[in-house]
Write an enzyme that holds these catalytic residues in place. Structure first.
Site, short mmCIF file in Angstrom:
data_model
loop_
_atom_site.label_atom_id
_atom_site.label_comp_id
_atom_site.label_asym_id
_atom_site.label_seq_id
_atom_site.Cartn_x
_atom_site.Cartn_y
_atom_site.Cartn_z
N LYS A 164 3.68 8.74 9.27
CA LYS A 164 3.37 8.11 10.55
C LYS A 164 4.32 8.59 11.68
O LYS A 164 4.13 9.69 12.17
CB LYS A 164 3.32 6.59 10.39
CG LYS A 164 2.21 6.22 9.37
CD LYS A 164 1.77 4.79 9.34
CE LYS A 164 0.49 4.67 8.52
NZ LYS A 164 0.58 3.93 7.28
N ASP A 168 9.09 2.83 0.20
CA ASP A 168 8.01 3.42 0.98
C ASP A 168 8.18 2.94 2.42
O ASP A 168 7.76 1.84 2.77
CB ASP A 168 6.66 3.02 0.40
CG ASP A 168 5.51 3.68 1.15
OD1 ASP A 168 5.77 4.23 2.24
OD2 ASP A 168 4.38 3.63 0.66
N TYR A 208 0.85 -1.20 0.00
CA TYR A 208 0.00 0.00 0.00
C TYR A 208 0.88 1.24 0.00
O TYR A 208 1.86 1.31 0.76
CB TYR A 208 -0.88 0.00 1.25
CG TYR A 208 -1.80 1.21 1.39
CD1 TYR A 208 -2.82 1.43 0.46
CD2 TYR A 208 -1.65 2.12 2.43
CE1 TYR A 208 -3.68 2.52 0.59
CE2 TYR A 208 -2.51 3.20 2.57
CZ TYR A 208 -3.52 3.40 1.65
OH TYR A 208 -4.36 4.48 1.78
C1 LIG Z 1 -0.01 4.45 5.89
C2 LIG Z 1 0.79 4.24 4.67
C3 LIG Z 1 0.74 5.14 3.59
C4 LIG Z 1 -0.24 6.28 3.54
O1 LIG Z 1 -0.03 7.21 4.54
P1 LIG Z 1 -1.25 8.17 4.97
O2 LIG Z 1 -0.63 9.11 5.93
O3 LIG Z 1 -2.30 7.29 5.54
O4 LIG Z 1 -1.72 8.83 3.71
C5 LIG Z 1 1.61 4.95 2.54
N1 LIG Z 1 2.48 3.93 2.53
C6 LIG Z 1 2.55 3.04 3.52
C7 LIG Z 1 3.56 1.95 3.47
C8 LIG Z 1 1.69 3.15 4.61
O5 LIG Z 1 1.71 2.23 5.58
#
Ligand SMILES: *Cc1c(COP(=O)(O)O)cnc(C)c1O
Length: 429
Positions: free
Chosen positions: A268, A240, A145
């Site tokens: 995060k 990511d 994701y």
């Molecule tokens: C949570 C997450 C996102 C998106 O971040 P948001 O602040 O919710 O938009 C993107 N990449 C990864 C790996 C994530 O866990």
């Protein structure tokens, strides 16, 4: 049975004015059934709902709260920043401090651009990769994701998996056609794709340790092969690390696996529980961003002083000696204990764990990619979730999610969790 009268009433009221009653889909409990709890406050590893029930929290706002809820140092930093002004739309000195702290932990991050979410970080990273490579195709991996921008909303893990849809309606076919998704942990699929279409591929985006189809660590050599193949074909490698950054190690997967990507997405933890994201990388590629370069990206609230202050306070606490060792040890104890208890009761379960996060997969087989994650017994997860919730353990409301531990999850919390797991019967049937 715990009282949920107030949560039920609030969920009804919310559903009239907010689609599905929630501001992010998995919160609605569709995958596990029952009423989403409405929370009033949290402290350390505990959260308290509107009906006065308390829970040991393993969702931790999906990852930002590595120090636990309402950590005094973070709260103090937020108060102090808010009292100086909530936003300027102009630079502040703390933004330099936070960028330098990121660079200190991620040597590949020579420059840092702060944005407002992980979604924005990945969206900007994709645009940068396309500009840098002068190509359009983006490669991702099934079950990873990268936020909810169009380019990466293809086979995107928990949220969409829980909803039972492959991607999202509303994404133009032409956009989806620019994204190719491959099986995670499969280097030869990547090699084959590049052999066929290498000249069209702008970049590869990957969760270096996957955590959005449940926790799935990379197989030995997988990340090395992505690095080697992208370099050979002149494509941009994007890690990511929105979840893994500052969690699985101080310097995230880059440090743990010793690999330097071209771009890193953060989010995060870097905001300590307030909205934030960051895209980072080498000076050359980062200076393609406006105003030094022609890749446009902007934000009214980007570099928000309260988020930045919370992020700095969080990263400072994480610098205390022994923090990661303790987090790793406690997560290991929990993961091992859960697995032992399932084994004792004859429940087929695989527990994948890394420092600060783990997932219980209800299957007797190894879970190494999205296809194997999809084979888990999600009905059993729903029963397990309900049984634990009733006894005061708050798990993420989907079997495709990571459980998060924090520095506030000590021996007492872990032992209580394992005792309740032993007691809980709902997941056995
Ligand atoms: C949570 C997450 C996102 C998106 O971040 P948001 O602040 O919710 O938009 C993107 N990449 C990864 C790996 C994530 O866990």
């Amino acid at each position: 049975m715990r009282d949920t009268t107030k949560s039920e009433a609030s969920f009804k009221a919310a559903s009239k004015v907010i689609p599905g009653g929630v501001n992010s889909p998995v919160r609605a409990f569709r995958a596990v059934g029952g009423v989403p709890r409405f929370f009033t406050h949290g402290e350390g590893a505990k959260i308290y709902d509107a009906d006065g029930n308390s829970y040991i929290d393993y969702m931790m706002s999906w990852g930002p709260l590595i120090l636990g809820h309402a950590h005094p140092k973070v709260v103090e930093a937020v108060h102090a920043a808010a009292s100086r002004g909530t936003s300027f739309g102009a630079p502040t000195e703390d933004e330099i401090t936070l960028a330098e702290m990121v660079k200190d932990r991620f040597p590949a991050a020579e420059m840092v651009r702060l944005v407002n979410s992980g979604t924005e970080a990945a969206m900007t990273a994709v645009r940068l990769a396309r500009a840098a490579a002068g190509r359009d195709i983006i490669v991702k991996f099934d079950g990873c994701y990268h936020g909810h921008s169009d380019a990466v909303l293809v086979k995107a893990g928990s949220g969409v998996a829980t909803g039972g849809i492959a991607g999202s309606e509303g994404v133009p076919q032409a956009t989806a056609d620019m994204t190719i998704s491959l099986p995670y942990n499969d280097s030869s699929a990547l090699e084959d794709l590049f052999a066929q279409r290498g000249g069209e591929i702008a970049g590869v985006i990957v969760e270096p340790a996957a955590a959005n189809m449940g926790v799935i660590p990379p197989k030995a050599g997988f990340l090395e092969s992505i690095r080697e193949i992208t370099s050979r074909y002149g494509a941009v490698l994007i890690f990511d690390e929105v979840i893994t950054g500052f969690r699985i190690a101080r310097g995230g997967a880059c440090e743990l696996y010793g690999i330097e990507p071209d771009l890193i997405c953060l989010g995060k933890i870097i905001g300590g529980g307030l909205p934030i994201g960051a895209v980072c990388g080498g000076k050359d590629i980062m200076e393609l961003l406006a105003p030094t370069g022609g890749v446009y990206q902007a934000g009214t609230l980007s570099g928000n002083p309260i988020s930045v202050a919370a992020g700095i306070a969080t990263l400072r606490e994480l610098n205390e000696p022994g923090v990661y060792e303790k987090l790793r040890r406690n997560t290991e104890i929990l993961a091992r204990g859960l697995k032992e208890n399932f084994d004792l009761t004859g429940v087929p379960a695989t527990v994948n764990a890394m420092t600060g996060l783990l997932t219980v997969f209800f299957t007797g087989e190894a879970v190494t990619d999205y296809a194997s994650a999809l084979k888990c017994d999600m009905n059993r997860f729903a029963r397990f979730h309900a049984a634990m919730l009733k006894e005061g353990i708050y798990l993420p409301p989907s079997g495709f999610e990571a459980w998060f531990t924090s520095t506030a999850h000590g021996q007492a919390e872990i032992e209580a969790t394992l005792q309740i797991q032993k007691k809980g019967l709902g997941y056995r049937a």
